[in-house]
Design a protein around this motif. Structure first.
Motif, PDB file in Angstrom:
ATOM      1  N   ALA A 161       3.605  -9.150  -4.356  1.00  0.00           N
ATOM      2  CA  ALA A 161       2.499  -8.203  -4.173  1.00  0.00           C
ATOM      3  C   ALA A 161       2.005  -8.223  -2.731  1.00  0.00           C
ATOM      4  N   SER A 162       1.919  -9.411  -2.142  1.00  0.00           N
ATOM      5  CA  SER A 162       1.485  -9.516  -0.743  1.00  0.00           C
ATOM      6  C   SER A 162       2.497  -8.861   0.189  1.00  0.00           C
ATOM      7  N   GLU A 163       3.772  -9.090  -0.089  1.00  0.00           N
ATOM      8  CA  GLU A 163       4.809  -8.483   0.743  1.00  0.00           C
ATOM      9  C   GLU A 163       4.770  -6.956   0.661  1.00  0.00           C
ATOM     10  N   LEU A 164       4.584  -6.438  -0.535  1.00  0.00           N
ATOM     11  CA  LEU A 164       4.492  -4.987  -0.711  1.00  0.00           C
ATOM     12  C   LEU A 164       3.275  -4.419   0.017  1.00  0.00           C
ATOM     13  N   ALA A 165       2.150  -5.125  -0.052  1.00  0.00           N
ATOM     14  CA  ALA A 165       0.931  -4.664   0.627  1.00  0.00           C
ATOM     15  C   ALA A 165       1.124  -4.651   2.136  1.00  0.00           C
ATOM     16  N   VAL A 166       1.745  -5.691   2.674  1.00  0.00           N
ATOM     17  CA  VAL A 166       1.972  -5.749   4.127  1.00  0.00           C
ATOM     18  C   VAL A 166       2.963  -4.670   4.554  1.00  0.00           C
ATOM     19  N   GLU A 167       4.021  -4.473   3.793  1.00  0.00           N
ATOM     20  CA  GLU A 167       4.989  -3.424   4.128  1.00  0.00           C
ATOM     21  C   GLU A 167       4.340  -2.047   4.092  1.00  0.00           C
ATOM     22  N   THR A 168       3.470  -1.816   3.131  1.00  0.00           N
ATOM     23  CA  THR A 168       2.756  -0.540   3.050  1.00  0.00           C
ATOM     24  C   THR A 168       1.845  -0.355   4.259  1.00  0.00           C
ATOM     25  N   ALA A 169       1.133  -1.409   4.654  1.00  0.00           N
ATOM     26  CA  ALA A 169       0.244  -1.322   5.816  1.00  0.00           C
ATOM     27  C   ALA A 169       1.044  -1.066   7.086  1.00  0.00           C
ATOM     28  N   VAL A 170       2.193  -1.700   7.234  1.00  0.00           N
ATOM     29  CA  VAL A 170       3.029  -1.495   8.419  1.00  0.00           C
ATOM     30  C   VAL A 170       3.576  -0.068   8.445  1.00  0.00           C
ATOM     31  N   THR A 171       3.990   0.444   7.295  1.00  0.00           N
ATOM     32  CA  THR A 171       4.479   1.820   7.224  1.00  0.00           C
ATOM     33  C   THR A 171       3.383   2.805   7.582  1.00  0.00           C
ATOM     34  N   LEU A 172       2.187   2.573   7.075  1.00  0.00           N
ATOM     35  CA  LEU A 172       1.056   3.430   7.396  1.00  0.00           C
ATOM     36  C   LEU A 172       0.750   3.388   8.891  1.00  0.00           C
ATOM     37  N   ARG A 173       0.749   2.188   9.456  1.00  0.00           N
ATOM     38  CA  ARG A 173       0.512   2.056  10.893  1.00  0.00           C
ATOM     39  C   ARG A 173       1.569   2.806  11.697  1.00  0.00           C
ATOM     40  N   ASP A 174       2.839   2.681  11.299  1.00  0.00           N
ATOM     41  CA  ASP A 174       3.913   3.379  12.003  1.00  0.00           C
ATOM     42  C   ASP A 174       3.732   4.891  11.947  1.00  0.00           C
ATOM     43  N   ARG A 182      -5.734 -12.088  -0.254  1.00  0.00           N
ATOM     44  CA  ARG A 182      -6.526 -13.255  -0.615  1.00  0.00           C
ATOM     45  C   ARG A 182      -6.005 -13.877  -1.913  1.00  0.00           C
ATOM     46  N   ALA A 183      -5.685 -13.030  -2.888  1.00  0.00           N
ATOM     47  CA  ALA A 183      -5.162 -13.530  -4.158  1.00  0.00           C
ATOM     48  C   ALA A 183      -3.816 -14.234  -3.955  1.00  0.00           C
ATOM     49  N   GLY A 184      -2.985 -13.698  -3.086  1.00  0.00           N
ATOM     50  CA  GLY A 184      -1.700 -14.335  -2.783  1.00  0.00           C
ATOM     51  C   GLY A 184      -1.878 -15.696  -2.135  1.00  0.00           C
ATOM     52  N   GLU A 185      -2.838 -15.783  -1.228  1.00  0.00           N
ATOM     53  CA  GLU A 185      -3.102 -17.068  -0.572  1.00  0.00           C
ATOM     54  C   GLU A 185      -3.647 -18.091  -1.563  1.00  0.00           C
ATOM     55  N   GLU A 186      -4.544 -17.650  -2.439  1.00  0.00           N
ATOM     56  CA  GLU A 186      -5.102 -18.562  -3.436  1.00  0.00           C
ATOM     57  C   GLU A 186      -4.023 -19.061  -4.394  1.00  0.00           C
ATOM     58  N   THR A 187      -3.133 -18.173  -4.797  1.00  0.00           N
ATOM     59  CA  THR A 187      -2.050 -18.573  -5.694  1.00  0.00           C
ATOM     60  C   THR A 187      -1.099 -19.530  -4.990  1.00  0.00           C
ATOM     61  N   ALA A 192       2.690 -13.132  -6.834  1.00  0.00           N
ATOM     62  CA  ALA A 192       1.677 -12.988  -5.788  1.00  0.00           C
ATOM     63  C   ALA A 192       2.321 -12.732  -4.434  1.00  0.00           C
ATOM     64  N   LEU A 193       3.408 -13.431  -4.149  1.00  0.00           N
ATOM     65  CA  LEU A 193       4.097 -13.217  -2.871  1.00  0.00           C
ATOM     66  C   LEU A 193       4.731 -11.832  -2.803  1.00  0.00           C
TER      67      LEU A 193
END
Length: 99
Positions: free
Chosen positions: A72-85, A47-52, A69-70
């Motif tokens: 941080a968003s990229e790192l968060a998405v990569e972490t979520a994808v790694t966790l999902r994998d 949300r913070a990345g989108e607002e920025t 912000a981008l």
């Protein structure tokens, strides 16, 4: 009326389906709260990345803040994808176990 019968009736009345967890149930060492905090942090980061990004488009944020912000968003998405994998990999290992 027998005490055991009364106890069994009380226990049955308090029972709930297995698919309905108790509202205050936390997994081992409070993992339920930790996981919900993690999901909340992930959503807040996005949300913070989108607002920025919106602010940068209308000229309200400097490019450096947008890049941070981008990233941080990229790192968060990569972490979520790694966790999902990892979860999918563990599930596949369970399916391969002999019964």
């Amino acid at each position: 009326m027998d005490v055991r019968t009364s106890f069994a009736a009380q226990t049955y009345a308090q029972a709930r389906p297995a698919t309905q967890p108790s509202p205050n149930a936390a997994g081992p060492a409070g993992t339920s709260g930790a996981f919900s905090a993690l999901v909340g942090s992930f959503a807040e980061t996005l949300r913070a990345g989108e607002e920025t990004a919106k602010a940068a488009m209308i000229g309200g944020a400097d490019p450096h803040a947008l890049v941070e912000a981008l990233a941080a968003s990229e790192l968060a998405v990569e972490t979520a994808v790694t966790l999902r994998d990892k979860v999918v990999e563990a599930y596949q290992e369970i399916l391969r176990m002999p019964v």
